[in-house]
Design a protein around this motif. Structure first.
Motif, PDB file in Angstrom:
ATOM      1  N   GLN A 115      31.279  22.760  13.464  1.00  0.00           N
ATOM      2  CA  GLN A 115      32.278  23.702  15.134  1.00  0.00           C
ATOM      3  C   GLN A 115      31.480  22.266  16.570  1.00  0.00           C
ATOM      4  OE1 GLN A 115      30.900  27.504  14.315  1.00  0.00           O
ATOM      5  NE2 GLN A 115      33.254  28.452  13.704  1.00  0.00           N
ATOM      6  N   THR A 116      30.175  22.788  15.786  1.00  0.00           N
ATOM      7  CA  THR A 116      29.640  21.711  16.562  1.00  0.00           C
ATOM      8  C   THR A 116      30.200  20.762  16.714  1.00  0.00           C
ATOM      9  OG1 THR A 116      28.020  23.107  17.124  1.00  0.00           O
ATOM     10  CG2 THR A 116      27.865  20.781  18.191  1.00  0.00           C
ATOM     11  N   TYR A 140      42.908  17.566  15.586  1.00  0.00           N
ATOM     12  CA  TYR A 140      42.368  18.044  16.909  1.00  0.00           C
ATOM     13  C   TYR A 140      42.913  18.329  17.972  1.00  0.00           C
ATOM     14  CZ  TYR A 140      38.210  15.166  15.260  1.00  0.00           C
ATOM     15  OH  TYR A 140      37.363  14.979  13.981  1.00  0.00           O
ATOM     16  N   PHE A 182      33.328  19.526  15.821  1.00  0.00           N
ATOM     17  CA  PHE A 182      34.422  19.829  16.410  1.00  0.00           C
ATOM     18  C   PHE A 182      34.391  19.695  17.765  1.00  0.00           C
ATOM     19  CE2 PHE A 182      38.087  21.414  16.866  1.00  0.00           C
ATOM     20  CZ  PHE A 182      39.485  20.682  16.368  1.00  0.00           C
ATOM     21  N   GLN A 183      33.864  20.479  18.918  1.00  0.00           N
ATOM     22  CA  GLN A 183      33.339  20.966  19.793  1.00  0.00           C
ATOM     23  C   GLN A 183      33.594  18.896  20.450  1.00  0.00           C
ATOM     24  OE1 GLN A 183      30.414  22.184  21.143  1.00  0.00           O
ATOM     25  NE2 GLN A 183      31.361  22.934  23.760  1.00  0.00           N
ATOM     26  N   SER A 210      40.387  16.265  11.480  1.00  0.00           N
ATOM     27  CA  SER A 210      39.173  16.696  11.215  1.00  0.00           C
ATOM     28  C   SER A 210      38.091  17.195  10.629  1.00  0.00           C
ATOM     29  CB  SER A 210      39.498  18.405  11.879  1.00  0.00           C
ATOM     30  OG  SER A 210      39.809  18.694  11.197  1.00  0.00           O
ATOM     31  N   GLU A 224      28.260  25.440   8.941  1.00  0.00           N
ATOM     32  CA  GLU A 224      29.515  26.136   9.540  1.00  0.00           C
ATOM     33  C   GLU A 224      29.436  25.437  10.928  1.00  0.00           C
ATOM     34  OE1 GLU A 224      31.079  29.143   6.609  1.00  0.00           O
ATOM     35  OE2 GLU A 224      30.183  29.805   8.630  1.00  0.00           O
ATOM     36  N   LYS A 225      27.850  25.736  11.287  1.00  0.00           N
ATOM     37  CA  LYS A 225      28.068  25.785  12.676  1.00  0.00           C
ATOM     38  C   LYS A 225      27.523  24.505  13.229  1.00  0.00           C
ATOM     39  CE  LYS A 225      26.738  26.213  17.531  1.00  0.00           C
ATOM     40  NZ  LYS A 225      25.817  27.161  17.831  1.00  0.00           N
ATOM     41  N   SER A 280      35.592  24.624   5.743  1.00  0.00           N
ATOM     42  CA  SER A 280      35.905  24.395   6.597  1.00  0.00           C
ATOM     43  C   SER A 280      35.898  25.469   8.074  1.00  0.00           C
ATOM     44  CB  SER A 280      36.540  22.616   7.210  1.00  0.00           C
ATOM     45  OG  SER A 280      36.426  22.759   8.288  1.00  0.00           O
ATOM     46  N   PRO A 281      35.244  25.718   9.289  1.00  0.00           N
ATOM     47  CA  PRO A 281      35.462  26.836   9.893  1.00  0.00           C
ATOM     48  C   PRO A 281      36.223  26.401  11.100  1.00  0.00           C
ATOM     49  CG  PRO A 281      33.032  26.337  10.205  1.00  0.00           C
ATOM     50  CD  PRO A 281      34.202  25.158   9.590  1.00  0.00           C
ATOM     51  N   VAL A 282      37.098  25.298  10.879  1.00  0.00           N
ATOM     52  CA  VAL A 282      37.490  24.253  12.298  1.00  0.00           C
ATOM     53  C   VAL A 282      39.314  24.208  11.939  1.00  0.00           C
ATOM     54  CG1 VAL A 282      35.711  23.349  13.363  1.00  0.00           C
ATOM     55  CG2 VAL A 282      37.087  21.835  11.046  1.00  0.00           C
ATOM     56  N   ALA A 283      39.911  24.034  13.323  1.00  0.00           N
ATOM     57  CA  ALA A 283      41.692  23.091  12.648  1.00  0.00           C
ATOM     58  C   ALA A 283      41.363  22.344  11.679  1.00  0.00           C
ATOM     59  CB  ALA A 283      42.160  23.380  14.103  1.00  0.00           C
TER      60      ALA A 283
END
Length: 473
Positions: free
Chosen positions: A373-374, A35, A376-377, A276, A369-370, A29-32
């Protein structure tokens, strides 16, 4: 009949078993792991039900969502697409087994004397056969790779349907709350117009008595005309909101649809402080992962194309010149016809196909991955919007109260002749603007909760990180 088609099919299944599909590994996962936190983000809170009924507590809104889930045409198309991809998967899966067919034929033919050289002759022939035709023995897993790809595509379409359903629920809630807010703004404008018209009458009487100037009367009339324009705008907007809601629901709205504004308790609070990795169960992320697995399976099919392919045609049956002797002893026959195809030279076609399959997988990884990320945002934005809108609403409530006090004082001072009409009109505009801002902020806060619900994937009561194999139908 020892080498019957059933024996040959069993032999083919026993020989199959090799697979060239690369081992699938879910990308990191490319996010933290959590949150963002800070003054702009809401602290952790309690949870509500795992379905939309637990969030949307307005009975009329629940009725509209139920109707939309039954009648919305976009959702119906999404469900039909799932059924279509399921049919394609069944078609592809059928290639794993041989297609057994039975045939029977009869023939009677008269040959003239000019052909036989002696006398006319009538000949007969009859046959009955059971066999398989051009069945590919899946030694290197090409057929199973294509079947796996079709399965992942089918599962991806199911997640697309879930995503469409989630969006529909959120869109119906958004349209309903927007209609409520615009109706409340319309009622506020009507009340403001009545107050402006009363102020104009008072100013006109004072103007006739010489207590105020013609400029004061013109300013009061300007305020009335401006509010009338706002009234027409909100009447139009309420009508457009109802048209939009009708389209989303997919059926006529109830004839007794009550006109209402934004009310307390329309929504339960969406929980905050969630990990997350809960995003892994969002339908659009699951859809992206299934597409990634489909691309991974396609590599196996491209690899298998480098190896020889073996196909089998076999049949067994009976033939006779007489129909009565078709199944008598000695009339049986069979054919066994294996065929092997070995690629030798294809000008790099197979290599290019394999490279293309690998590139498609790399593209799918980036898209997966995008998607994370989307998502997560979107969740982080929703959490920030919740906290800041609560603070903004509190300040806006105070502003409305202050504007109301200013208006009451200015009206009193104007009536006793202490202040001019200009101060009173400014107080009217300030109160109207503050009340409009409060309604718009309340709407924005509710829509932020709806967007957060959608960003979290709708239902958050399930176990995060559930294996994909457990989620397949």
């Amino acid at each position: 009949m020892r080498n019957s088609p059933l024996h040959l099919a069993a032999l083919a299944l026993a020989l199959g078993g090799c697979s060239l599909i690369p081992d699938y590994q879910r990308p990191a996962s490319p996010v933290a792991p959590q949150y963002p936190q800070g003054a702009a983000y809401a602290p952790a809170s309690g949870t509500v039900g795992a379905d939309w009924q637990g969030l949307f507590q307005d009975p009329l809104l629940q009725q509209l969502i139920h109707s939309a889930l039954e009648n919305n045409r976009d959702l119906r198309v999404a469900a039909l697409n799932v059924a279509a991809y399921q049919a394609q998967y069944r078609i592809q899966r059928a290639d794993l087994l041989p297609a057994v067919s039975a045939s029977a034929s009869g023939k009677r033919q008269r040959l003239p004397q000019s052909v036989t050289g002696s006398k006319a002759m009538i000949s007969s022939s009859y046959s009955a056969n059971l066999g398989i035709s051009a069945y590919e023995l899946d030694f290197f897993g090409r057929i199973r790779s294509l079947s796996q790809q079709a399965l992942m595509t089918y599962l991806s379409s199911e997640q697309a349907r879930r995503s469409a359903q989630l969006s529909l629920v959120a869109n119906v809630a958004t349209a309903y709350m927007t209609w409520c807010a615009d109706h409340e703004l319309l009622e506020l404008t009507r009340k403001t117009l009545a107050a402006d018209e009363q102020s104009l009458r008072l100013t006109a009487r004072n103007g006739s008595a010489g207590k105020v100037s013609a400029l004061d009367v013109a300013q009061a009339r300007t305020s009335v005309d401006s509010t009338r324009a706002s009234l027409a705008r909100y009447q139009r907007q309420v009508a457009l909101d109802l048209n939009n809601l009708t389209l989303l629901v997919g059926a006529p709205l109830p004839s007794s649809l009550p006109e209402r504004g934004l009310a307390e308790g329309m929504l339960a609070q969406v929980p905050a402080g969630l990990p997350s990795n809960l995003l892994q169960r969002r339908p659009d992320i699951l859809q992206a992962e299934y597409q990634l697995q489909a691309a991974n399976a396609n590599i196996g099919a491209a690899r298998a194309a480098f190896f020889p392919s073996v196909s089998l045609t076999a049949s067994a049956g009976s033939s006779s010149k007489e129909l009565s002797g078709l199944f008598k002893s000695g009339s049986g026959g069979w054919i066994f016809q294996p065929q092997i195809n070995l690629p030798i030279f294809n000008a790099g076609n197979l290599r290019a196909s394999l490279d293309y399959s690998r590139l498609q997988k790399d593209i799918s990884v980036a898209q997966y991955e995008k998607a994370i990320q989307t998502a997560f945002q979107e969740v982080a934005d929703g959490l920030a919007a919740r906290q800041t809108y609560q603070q903004q609403l509190s300040a806006q409530h105070n502003l409305v109260q202050a504007s109301q006090d200013y208006y009451d004082l200015a009206e009193h001072r104007y009536r006793i002749g202490v202040d001019s009409n200009l101060v009173f009109l400014d107080a009217q505009r300030s109160l109207f603007s503050a009340q409009q801002g409060l309604i718009n902020d309340r709407l924005a806060q509710l829509l932020a909760e709806v967007n957060l619900y959608q960003a979290l994937g709708g239902a958050w009561g399930e176990v995060p990180g559930l294996a994909l194999s457990q989620q397949r139908p």
